[in-house]
Motif scaffolding. Structure first.
Motif, short mmCIF file in Angstrom:
data_model
loop_
_atom_site.label_atom_id
_atom_site.label_comp_id
_atom_site.label_asym_id
_atom_site.label_seq_id
_atom_site.Cartn_x
_atom_site.Cartn_y
_atom_site.Cartn_z
N GLU A 187 -13.95 -8.50 -17.75
CA GLU A 187 -13.65 -8.93 -16.52
C GLU A 187 -13.34 -7.93 -15.42
OE1 GLU A 187 -11.32 -13.03 -16.68
OE2 GLU A 187 -10.06 -11.55 -17.75
N VAL A 188 -13.35 -8.29 -14.32
CA VAL A 188 -12.94 -7.37 -13.06
C VAL A 188 -11.95 -8.10 -12.37
CG1 VAL A 188 -13.81 -6.25 -11.02
CG2 VAL A 188 -15.52 -6.50 -12.96
N VAL A 189 -11.11 -7.32 -11.95
CA VAL A 189 -9.77 -8.06 -11.10
C VAL A 189 -9.90 -7.04 -9.75
CG1 VAL A 189 -7.35 -8.48 -10.97
CG2 VAL A 189 -8.46 -8.93 -13.04
N SER A 190 -9.74 -7.50 -8.72
CA SER A 190 -9.68 -6.88 -7.44
C SER A 190 -8.25 -6.76 -7.05
CB SER A 190 -10.55 -7.16 -6.25
OG SER A 190 -10.32 -8.48 -5.92
N ILE A 191 -7.66 -5.65 -6.69
CA ILE A 191 -6.36 -5.48 -5.95
C ILE A 191 -6.34 -5.34 -4.63
CG2 ILE A 191 -4.29 -4.31 -6.04
CD1 ILE A 191 -5.15 -3.35 -8.81
N VAL A 192 -5.94 -6.36 -3.65
CA VAL A 192 -5.99 -6.44 -2.31
C VAL A 192 -4.78 -6.45 -1.69
CG1 VAL A 192 -8.26 -7.49 -2.44
CG2 VAL A 192 -6.23 -8.94 -2.15
N GLY A 193 -4.62 -5.82 -0.44
CA GLY A 193 -3.21 -5.69 0.37
C GLY A 193 -3.59 -4.74 1.49
N PRO A 194 -2.33 -4.82 2.32
CA PRO A 194 -2.49 -3.83 3.56
C PRO A 194 -2.26 -2.30 3.06
CG PRO A 194 -1.10 -5.59 3.98
CD PRO A 194 -1.42 -5.70 2.51
N THR A 195 -2.55 -1.22 3.36
CA THR A 195 -2.36 0.14 3.40
C THR A 195 -1.04 0.17 3.02
OG1 THR A 195 -4.30 0.73 4.50
CG2 THR A 195 -2.88 2.37 3.87
N GLY A 196 -0.62 0.88 2.03
CA GLY A 196 0.87 1.06 1.76
C GLY A 196 1.40 0.14 1.34
N SER A 197 0.78 -1.21 0.78
CA SER A 197 1.75 -2.34 0.21
C SER A 197 1.88 -1.87 -1.01
CB SER A 197 0.65 -3.56 0.46
OG SER A 197 -0.61 -3.52 -0.27
N GLY A 198 1.39 -0.87 -1.65
CA GLY A 198 1.76 -1.00 -3.23
C GLY A 198 0.63 -1.03 -4.29
N LYS A 199 -0.74 -1.13 -3.80
CA LYS A 199 -1.84 -1.07 -4.70
C LYS A 199 -1.66 -0.06 -5.63
CE LYS A 199 -4.92 -1.51 -1.36
NZ LYS A 199 -4.06 -1.34 -0.13
N SER A 200 -1.63 1.39 -5.07
CA SER A 200 -1.64 2.31 -6.05
C SER A 200 -0.70 2.49 -7.06
CB SER A 200 -1.86 3.61 -5.04
OG SER A 200 -3.08 3.71 -4.26
N ARG A 201 0.50 1.95 -6.63
CA ARG A 201 1.62 1.64 -7.39
C ARG A 201 1.47 0.87 -8.70
NH1 ARG A 201 5.36 4.67 -9.54
NH2 ARG A 201 4.11 3.89 -11.38
N LEU A 202 0.56 -0.24 -8.43
CA LEU A 202 0.06 -0.96 -9.71
C LEU A 202 -0.92 -0.42 -10.41
CD1 LEU A 202 0.18 -3.94 -11.12
CD2 LEU A 202 -1.59 -4.59 -9.42
N LEU A 203 -1.73 0.49 -9.96
CA LEU A 203 -2.81 1.17 -10.90
C LEU A 203 -1.84 1.98 -11.60
CD1 LEU A 203 -5.62 1.83 -8.34
CD2 LEU A 203 -5.54 0.01 -10.02
N GLY A 204 -1.09 2.83 -11.07
CA GLY A 204 -0.05 3.78 -11.81
C GLY A 204 0.45 3.49 -12.85
N ASP A 205 1.01 1.98 -12.57
CA ASP A 205 1.79 1.25 -13.70
C ASP A 205 1.11 1.07 -14.78
OD1 ASP A 205 4.19 1.38 -12.37
OD2 ASP A 205 4.29 -0.63 -11.89
N ILE A 206 -0.29 0.49 -14.54
CA ILE A 206 -1.47 0.26 -15.61
C ILE A 206 -1.57 1.85 -16.32
CG2 ILE A 206 -3.72 -0.86 -16.32
CD1 ILE A 206 -3.04 -2.46 -13.54
N GLU A 207 -2.22 2.58 -15.60
CA GLU A 207 -2.41 4.07 -16.02
C GLU A 207 -1.32 4.52 -17.22
OE1 GLU A 207 -4.14 8.13 -14.62
OE2 GLU A 207 -2.65 7.33 -13.51
N CYS A 208 -0.13 4.45 -16.92
CA CYS A 208 0.97 5.14 -17.76
C CYS A 208 1.22 3.97 -18.70
CB CYS A 208 1.99 5.67 -17.10
SG CYS A 208 3.04 4.34 -16.31
N LEU A 209 0.80 2.63 -18.66
CA LEU A 209 1.09 1.56 -19.58
C LEU A 209 2.62 1.30 -19.71
CD1 LEU A 209 -1.31 2.67 -22.53
CD2 LEU A 209 -1.73 0.68 -20.95
N ALA A 210 2.94 1.23 -18.37
CA ALA A 210 4.34 1.04 -18.05
C ALA A 210 5.21 -0.17 -19.05
CB ALA A 210 4.68 0.63 -16.79
N GLN A 211 6.35 0.42 -19.57
CA GLN A 211 7.07 -0.51 -20.44
C GLN A 211 8.52 -0.71 -19.77
OE1 GLN A 211 6.12 -1.96 -23.37
NE2 GLN A 211 4.12 -1.06 -22.52
#
Length: 343
Positions: A112-136
């Motif tokens: 599956e492909v999921v896109s992440i959209v929102g204004p610049t600075g809204s927190g898209k990269s923070r969500l990617l960071g949470d997934i990258e570190c497998l946040a708990q």
């Protein structure tokens, strides 16, 4: 049982035969200053040909060295064969910048492909960071990432031999003084790729298909453009990386065939999340996560109407691509004739 099978390989096969299936074993021999062992012999036969003093330096004899090799190869086999297949990941919402609960749970399946959209600075990269570190629940957002419906231990999260997530960021800068062929060969060896030469060639051809500007096997990776670097890493991730989850940050800025890139990754059963401002990519995804105020605002399924509109968006995109190509080649931009009517 596993060690017995590996011990039979070490006992009965020549070093040359072992290296065909396990090329990284050469690094084991280098670590013990045994890189010059006669490869036409078995390990035991080759060790009989060297002075005992060479092994004494490491406090080993032929038997103990062989046992160390068996343990080393068993670890390789375990990493290669016993890794659990990842069928899905689940994002459990935390809190946005105002401390408000996100109240979302999203499960994404392999392919599956999921896109992440929102204004610049809204927190898209923070969500990617949470997934990258497998946040708990241990990041500022307090989100939790499940794998196959299960929470992860710290040992599973930070196991360097079991990297679950590959991230392709906006800036792909190489620092190693290697050419493309050497870079791909190094990755093929470290990832224990079978048919390494075939996979290397496959990656190279694919990367050139994705990149707007061609490069050769002799090109230094430090000389690749941003688009070429991104194309090389996407091909590398698709064909060599065992990481089942791929995170991509704004692929539209890379100067590559982005639709083909996403298709390539999903064909290989990767779970793909892509942060994007590109309507073509956003609507081509199965779902899209809308980010607002640092939190997951809502999750939207791509509607039938949006899917139908993609053909018009693709026509617009083709026109813009043609204009870019004219400008790149020093040509004058010709008058634009845009037909969005149905054929």
């Amino acid at each position: 049982m596993q060690n017995a099978r590996i011990r039979a390989i070490v006992t009965n096969m020549t070093i040359a035969e072992i290296l065909v299936d396990y090329p990284v074993v050469q690094d084991f021999f280098v670590n013990y200053n045994l890189q010059d062992l006669q490869k036409k012999f078995t390990v035991a036969q080759a060790l009989e040909e060297i002075p005992q003093e060479q092994l004494d330096e490491f406090g080993l004899d032929g038997f103990s060295l062989t046992e160390e090799l068996v343990k080393f190869m068993a670890t390789l086999v375990n990493n290669r064969e016993e890794k659990e297949k990842i069928h899905n990941i689940t994002i459990i919402g935390g809190r946005n910048k105002q401390g408000e609960a996100e109240n979302v749970t999203l499960t994404i399946a392999a392919g599956e492909v999921v896109s992440i959209v929102g204004p610049t600075g809204s927190g898209k990269s923070r969500l990617l960071g949470d997934i990258e570190c497998l946040a708990q629940c241990d990041t500022p957002t307090k989100r939790q990432i499940l794998i196959n419906d299960h929470a992860l231990t710290d040992e599973e999260r930070f196991d360097m031999g079991n990297k679950m997530v590959a991230q392709l960021s906006q800036n792909m800068n190489f620092v190693m003084d290697l050419n493309v062929a050497e870079f791909l060969a190094m990755h093929a060896k470290s990832r224990l790729c079978e048919s390494a030469e075939q996979v290397i060639q496959q990656c190279f051809v694919c990367a050139n298909e994705l990149a707007g500007e061609k490069f050769t096997m002799d090109t230094k990776v430090t000389q690749l453009s941003g688009g070429q670097s991104r194309a090389l890493m996407i091909a590398d991730t698709a064909y060599m990386s065992s990481s089942p989850i791929v995170l991509i940050d704004e692929i539209e800025n890379a100067g590559i065939d982005r639709k083909q890139a996403i298709s390539l990754l999903t064909e290989n059963e990767k779970i793909v999340l892509i942060s994007t401002h590109d309507p073509l990519l956003a609507l081509s995804a199965d779902k899209r996560i809308v980010i607002k105020n640092g939190g997951i605002h809502k999750i939207m399924e791509t509607s039938d109407e949006e899917i139908e509109s993609l053909s018009d968006i693709e026509k617009l995109d083709a026109v813009m691509l043609a204009v870019r190509q004219q400008l790149r080649h020093g040509e004058r931009v010709s008058s634009l004739k845009l037909d969005l009517s149905d054929d």
